[in-house]
Design a protein around this motif. Structure first.
Motif, PDB file in Angstrom:
ATOM      1  N   ARG A  83       3.152  -0.122  -0.623  1.00 38.32           N
ATOM      2  CA  ARG A  83       2.004  -0.122  -1.409  1.00 38.32           C
ATOM      3  C   ARG A  83       1.637  -1.375  -1.298  1.00 38.32           C
ATOM      4  O   ARG A  83       0.365  -1.658  -0.992  1.00 38.32           O
ATOM      5  N   HIS A 115      -0.653   5.141   2.045  1.00 36.40           N
ATOM      6  CA  HIS A 115      -1.137   4.184   1.311  1.00 36.40           C
ATOM      7  C   HIS A 115      -2.423   3.759   1.647  1.00 36.40           C
ATOM      8  O   HIS A 115      -3.664   3.696   0.795  1.00 36.40           O
ATOM      9  N   GLU A 148      -6.267   8.624  -4.730  1.00 31.49           N
ATOM     10  CA  GLU A 148      -5.208   8.441  -5.508  1.00 31.49           C
ATOM     11  C   GLU A 148      -5.099   9.116  -6.519  1.00 31.49           C
ATOM     12  O   GLU A 148      -6.175   9.253  -7.522  1.00 31.49           O
TER      13      GLU A 148
END
Length: 68
Positions: free
Chosen positions: A15, A59, A68
């Motif tokens: 991330r 990500h 998300e």
């Protein structure tokens, strides 16, 4: 360290790398950035490396497409 802890750490690192790559504003350059940092900073097996790259890709896509 348990498997869940290692997976959490890898997800966190992926991330962070993906978020740090977004200033490049091109998916291929973002992925290249992530791969370079994975290879430079981590000593991973081939399987672990593939997993980290996959996590970075996921990500980058989530951020790029606000999923998300």
């Amino acid at each position: 360290m348990g498997v869940m802890m290692i997976e959490t750490i890898y997800r966190g690192m992926a991330r962070m790398l993906a978020e740090n790559s977004l200033h490049l504003a091109e998916p291929r350059k973002e992925l290249d950035y992530c791969i370079k940092h994975i290879d430079d900073a981590l000593q991973l097996s081939s399987h672990e490396r593939k997993c980290m790259i996959q996590l970075c890709c996921e990500h980058i896509n989530r951020v790029r497409y606000n999923d998300e």
